[in-house]
Structures are given as C-alpha cells and as structure tokens.
Design an enzyme around this catalytic site. Structure first.
Site, PDB file in Angstrom:
ATOM      1  CD  GLU A   1     -14.385  -3.508  67.494  1.00  0.00           C
ATOM      2  OE1 GLU A   1     -14.047  -4.655  67.114  1.00  0.00           O
ATOM      3  OE2 GLU A   1     -15.545  -3.201  67.744  1.00  0.00           O
ATOM      4  N   PRO A   2      -8.431  -1.876  68.340  1.00  0.00           N
ATOM      5  CG  PRO A   2      -6.868  -0.165  68.708  1.00  0.00           C
ATOM      6  CD  PRO A   2      -8.307  -0.418  68.329  1.00  0.00           C
ATOM      7  N   GLY A   3      -6.490  -4.280  70.130  1.00  0.00           N
ATOM      8  CA  GLY A   3      -6.226  -4.849  71.452  1.00  0.00           C
ATOM      9  C   GLY A   3      -4.721  -5.060  71.568  1.00  0.00           C
ATOM     10  NE  ARG A   4      -2.087  -9.644  68.046  1.00  0.00           N
ATOM     11  CZ  ARG A   4      -2.317 -10.910  68.420  1.00  0.00           C
ATOM     12  NH1 ARG A   4      -1.443 -11.545  69.147  1.00  0.00           N
ATOM     13  NH2 ARG A   4      -3.404 -11.548  68.014  1.00  0.00           N
TER      14      ARG A   4
ATOM     15  NE  ARG B   1      -0.801 -14.574  71.459  1.00  0.00           N
ATOM     16  CZ  ARG B   1       0.060 -14.545  70.492  1.00  0.00           C
ATOM     17  NH1 ARG B   1       1.351 -14.611  70.755  1.00  0.00           N
ATOM     18  NH2 ARG B   1      -0.322 -14.457  69.249  1.00  0.00           N
TER      19      ARG B   1
ATOM     20  CB  CYS C   1       1.510 -33.529  83.365  1.00  0.00           C
ATOM     21  SG  CYS C   1       2.443 -33.614  84.875  1.00  0.00           S
TER      22      CYS C   1
ATOM     23  CE1 TYR D   1      -7.006 -11.273  72.523  1.00  0.00           C
ATOM     24  CE2 TYR D   1      -5.096 -10.407  71.369  1.00  0.00           C
ATOM     25  CZ  TYR D   1      -6.453 -10.420  71.583  1.00  0.00           C
ATOM     26  OH  TYR D   1      -7.260  -9.585  70.862  1.00  0.00           O
TER      27      TYR D   1
HETATM   28  N1  LLP Z   1     -12.545  -6.790  67.720  1.00  0.00           N
HETATM   29  C1  LLP Z   1     -13.078  -8.016  67.656  1.00  0.00           C
HETATM   30  C2  LLP Z   1     -14.493  -8.178  67.317  1.00  0.00           C
HETATM   31  C3  LLP Z   1     -12.275  -9.140  67.957  1.00  0.00           C
HETATM   32  O1  LLP Z   1     -12.802 -10.352  67.878  1.00  0.00           O
HETATM   33  C4  LLP Z   1     -10.913  -8.957  68.296  1.00  0.00           C
HETATM   34  C5  LLP Z   1     -10.061 -10.099  68.603  1.00  0.00           C
HETATM   35  C6  LLP Z   1     -10.407  -7.645  68.364  1.00  0.00           C
HETATM   36  C7  LLP Z   1     -11.254  -6.582  68.062  1.00  0.00           C
HETATM   37  C8  LLP Z   1      -9.006  -7.326  68.768  1.00  0.00           C
HETATM   38  O2  LLP Z   1      -8.047  -7.870  67.932  1.00  0.00           O
HETATM   39  P1  LLP Z   1      -6.509  -7.410  68.104  1.00  0.00           P
HETATM   40  O3  LLP Z   1      -6.427  -5.945  67.782  1.00  0.00           O
HETATM   41  O4  LLP Z   1      -6.102  -7.665  69.505  1.00  0.00           O
HETATM   42  O5  LLP Z   1      -5.785  -8.244  67.134  1.00  0.00           O
HETATM   43  N2  LLP Z   1      -5.964 -15.041  71.310  1.00  0.00           N
HETATM   44  C9  LLP Z   1      -5.413 -14.659  70.029  1.00  0.00           C
HETATM   45  C10 LLP Z   1      -6.101 -13.465  69.448  1.00  0.00           C
HETATM   46  C11 LLP Z   1      -7.600 -13.633  69.312  1.00  0.00           C
HETATM   47  C12 LLP Z   1      -8.299 -12.363  68.920  1.00  0.00           C
HETATM   48  C13 LLP Z   1      -9.775 -12.482  69.000  1.00  0.00           C
HETATM   49  N3  LLP Z   1     -10.459 -11.302  68.601  1.00  0.00           N
HETATM   50  C14 LLP Z   1      -3.908 -14.449  70.179  1.00  0.00           C
HETATM   51  O6  LLP Z   1      -3.378 -14.665  71.269  1.00  0.00           O
HETATM   52  O7  LLP Z   1      -3.226 -14.127  69.211  1.00  0.00           O
END
Ligand code: LLP
Length: 425
Positions: A280-283, A318, A349, A382
């Site tokens: 499940e990559p996001g970033r 962030r 502010c 994010y």
């Molecule tokens: N799967 C689950 C269940 C998650 O909770 C998350 C992220 C991901 C996948 C994706 O993670 P990634 O591959 O993007 O690292 N707002 C924070 C990051 C919070 C991530 C929350 N869960 C930031 O700006 O660094």
C-alpha cells in the site's frame, strides 16, 4: 542540484523548470499558492514499484494509499496503470469509485469505524479490513456475511516521526499478537470469509528500517499460515501495508526498492502460501511528483532574516507538524552564489508556521526577491491532503502536468465555498 531529474525537475539558466515548464511563469499563470503535480512522474514511480517485483516474477496488488493524495485526476492515472486502492474513510471509498476503481480493487482499512459506516461499506460490497473485535461484532449484528481481512499489529513499528509509526505497544491500530488467533476463530464462527491478513508498521521508513520491516513481513507470513490452519480456508492476499520513504534530504539514500521487493517475494515464496502479495504505498508514488509554489511577500531582517510567503501550514503542514524537512528553492535564482540563512515563514498567526524543519534551523538560500516564487519540493504526498482552512485561508489550486500539457485539476477555493455551510442562529 541533488534533486534534479531529467524530465521532472531541472535547472535551466538558474531557473527552476518542472516537467519542462518554467515554475515562475507557471505560478504567475495559475496564481499561488499552487500545488503542481507531474503526472508522468507519478506513473514512473508506480511502474518502478511494479518492475521491482516483476524482476522477482511477482505481480503484487499495489493499493495506492489515497490518503496521501486523493485528487481524482491523479487517481485516474493510477487506475489506468492497474492500481488497487487503500481507502481509510467512506468518502475515500466513494472518491475511488468515482475515479473508476471497481469495488473489488478497494480495501477499506478504518480505525474507530462507526456502525453506519460499516453498514454503508457492506452495502457497497467493499472488503473491510477489520481493526477491532468491536468492528467484527457489529458487522455480525448487521447480518454481514461477506469478505473481510484482518489488520494485526506485528509489534514492531518504523517511521520518519513517532506520529507516523503504526505498530508496536502504544498504538491504536490492529489486533495485537496475543489476540490474533482468537480473531481468526471469531471470524470463522461469525461466518465471515477471511480473505486477507494485513499489517502496516508505519510511514516514511528508509535505510535500516527496511530490515525491521522485512522482519515483520516474516512474522506476518507466519501468522497468515496460522490463519489458514485455523479457518481451513486459503487467504487471497497478504498485505504488507505502505511506508516506503522518499529522499527528502540530500544526505538520505533513495529507497532500496529492489531489496524491499526481493525480501517480500522470497519470504512469500518459501512460505508455501498461495496468496497474492499486496502492498500500500502512498508517499513513494506521489511524494516527489508534487511541488508546492508560493510567492514571496516580504524579505526582511528581523531578529533573524525572514522570508515571508503567501502560504502557511494550512497549505502544507508537514514541517510544522512533524518537523519534516522539505527542500526550498528560489525559482528564479536557484544557484545564486550569494547566500544567507533564512527563516521561511508563512502568513498564519502562529510561530510554528514556518517551512523550515524547525524555527531554529534556518535555511541557507540564495538571495530571494519580493514578488518572486519559492518552490517547496516533495510535497505531493500528505501536502494538499492535509490542508485546512485555518485562519480562514482558502485551499490552494492544483495543476497536473501530463505529457507536456497542463490541467487545472482543482480550482482555488472561493470565499463563498468557505462559508457556504455557515448558518446564522
Ligand atoms: N496503509 C495504511 C494502512 C496507512 O495507514 C498508510 C499511511 C499507508 C498505507 C501509506 O503509507 P505511505 O506509503 O504513504 O508511507 N501524514 C504523514 C503520514 C501518515 C501516514 C498514515 N498512514 C506524513 O505526512 O508523513
């Protein structure tokens, strides 16, 4: 510069170019604050993940974690690439459906999920990744008999900040190790079809954390084998969550995709499980593809030299929230020789409203000019997704660059939109 990449970020005659467009000209055309996403870079990142696994003859389900970036235009690009979806709220599920993802490709992983939410998800036929016994109980009470997956807490977490670690002791997510077997038995007793096992240990890990992650992969696989024994059914997938980090700073090495893919595939192959690999990559998919542009309002010597811009942590939280480092570029003087240490401050502010990783960590930048444009890099994950209306600031506009063309994919919020839900007493 260390962040330059052909076709993505380039410096030409001391000016920043994004996917062949001048950042400064672009900012003037669309106005600022502005998020710019290079769609071709998003696709490249997605394919890099896919190819890392195909080198080891595996085809994982790549669930894009849309919490990182849920613009419909971006989701559509990924849908065409064959992505699946990791959704964390009913609205994310609806947005993914709207973007064209079939329900079979969406996995819902919620926490503290309400009964009406469970009802709505069950009705939509979305696979629910269970995170508590309470959820299971309430699903049964609703008469649910469909597919579920279970999220467990493998006891080891990793992440770029303590806020982004999601496994271990003081963590709210998932079923803990000492209760996981009873969760499988309960799923069976309730007549649910257990199709998956899931972990997510945290977000933004790199370097030696990859070893800790691979250790949890081993643990999760062992638990998946146990799940099959206890339920007498084969799992369809084992999901190892997201978390692969990106290079925010020059000193960081890039993410070792090959080691990551190889580690997962080898462990799965030697387990005897026939389940598909899911991640499940996001970033990693969208992080470096997004650039945040803002305009310099003031340059002034206060107690320290301060650059004041027309954006704030309402646009990109962030740095203020996690102390995260984002590269800052003076778009029309990228390589200027004359440099000074600055605080890059927003227009909210709050003292914490700075784009440096902390107020004390001043950033060495070439001489900026009032009216010029600053680019904040690695803002695709994010960034907009965590934007807010604090100080009644309007949400920024967003533009997608794709195959040499630009598209406005989100209009700047208007004052009317901001206040349209307000009612007088
Ligand atoms: N799967 C689950 C269940 C998650 O909770 C998350 C992220 C991901 C996948 C994706 O993670 P990634 O591959 O993007 O690292 N707002 C924070 C990051 C919070 C991530 C929350 N869960 C930031 O700006 O660094």
């Amino acid at each position: 510069m260390w962040w330059e990449q052909d076709g993505h970020l380039e410096v030409r005659q001391n000016q920043l170019y994004i996917a062949g467009f001048s950042a400064e000209a672009f900012a003037k055309q669309y106005g600022t604050p502005l998020y710019v996403y290079n769609g071709n870079r998003v696709i490249e990142n997605f394919r890099a993940v896919k190819e890392a696994f195909s080198e080891f003859k595996a085809r994982p389900r790549i669930h894009f974690a849309m919490k990182a970036n849920s613009h419909i235009a971006i989701l559509k690009l990924l849908e065409r690439e064959g992505a699946f979806i990791d959704a964390v709220s009913p609205a994310e599920v609806q947005i993914a459906l709207k973007a064209g993802f079939p329900r079979e490709k969406i996995l819902f992983t919620g926490t503290s999920v309400s009964t009406p939410e469970l009802k709505a998800l069950a009705k939509l036929g979305i696979t629910i990744n269970i995170d508590s016994f309470s959820q299971m109980q309430r699903l049964r009470d609703l008469g649910f008999k469909g597919d579920i997956s279970i999220r467990w807490n493998p006891g080891i977490g990793a992440g770029l900040h303590s806020h982004t670690i999601t496994a271990g002791k003081f963590i709210k997510f998932g079923i803990p190790e000492h209760k996981i077997e009873s969760a499988f038995l309960q799923a069976k007793a309730f007549g649910f079809n257990l199709v998956g096992l899931h972990q997510h240990i945290g977000s933004g890990w790199l370097g030696k954390d990859v070893d800790a992650f691979l250790e949890t992969v081993g643990k999760t696989i062992a638990i998946a084998v146990k799940a099959e024994e206890l339920t007498g059914k084969k799992l369809k997938f084992v999901d190892f969550g997201g978390g692969p980090g990106i290079r925010y700073r020059m000193e960081q090495a890039g993410f070792p995709l090959k080691k990551y893919a190889k580690g997962i595939v080898e462990k799965m192959n030697s387990s005897g499980l026939k389940a598909e690999i899911a991640i499940e990559p996001g970033r990693f998919i969208v992080g470096d593809a997004g650039i945040f542009l803002c305009e310099i309002n003031t340059v002034e010597e206060k107690n320290i030299p301060v650059i004041g811009v027309n954006a704030g942590f309402n646009d990109l939280v962030r740095p203020a929230f996690y102390g995260s480092y984002h590269e800052i570029v003076v778009c029309s003087n990228v390589n200027g020789r004359q440099k000074k240490q600055y605080m890059v401050a927003g227009n909210l502010c709050e003292s914490s409203d700075v784009f440096n990783e902390s107020r004390e960590a001043l950033r060495e930048l070439p001489t900026p000019n009032e009216g010029g444009i600053l680019a904040i890099l690695n803002a695709g994950a994010y960034g907009f997704a965590m934007a807010s209306n604090y100080n009644s600031r309007l949400l920024p506009a967003c533009v997608l660059l794709l195959d040499g063309r630009s598209y406005l994919i989100r209009e700047r919020q208007s004052l009317d939109e901001l206040i349209k839900s307000e009612r007088e007493s």
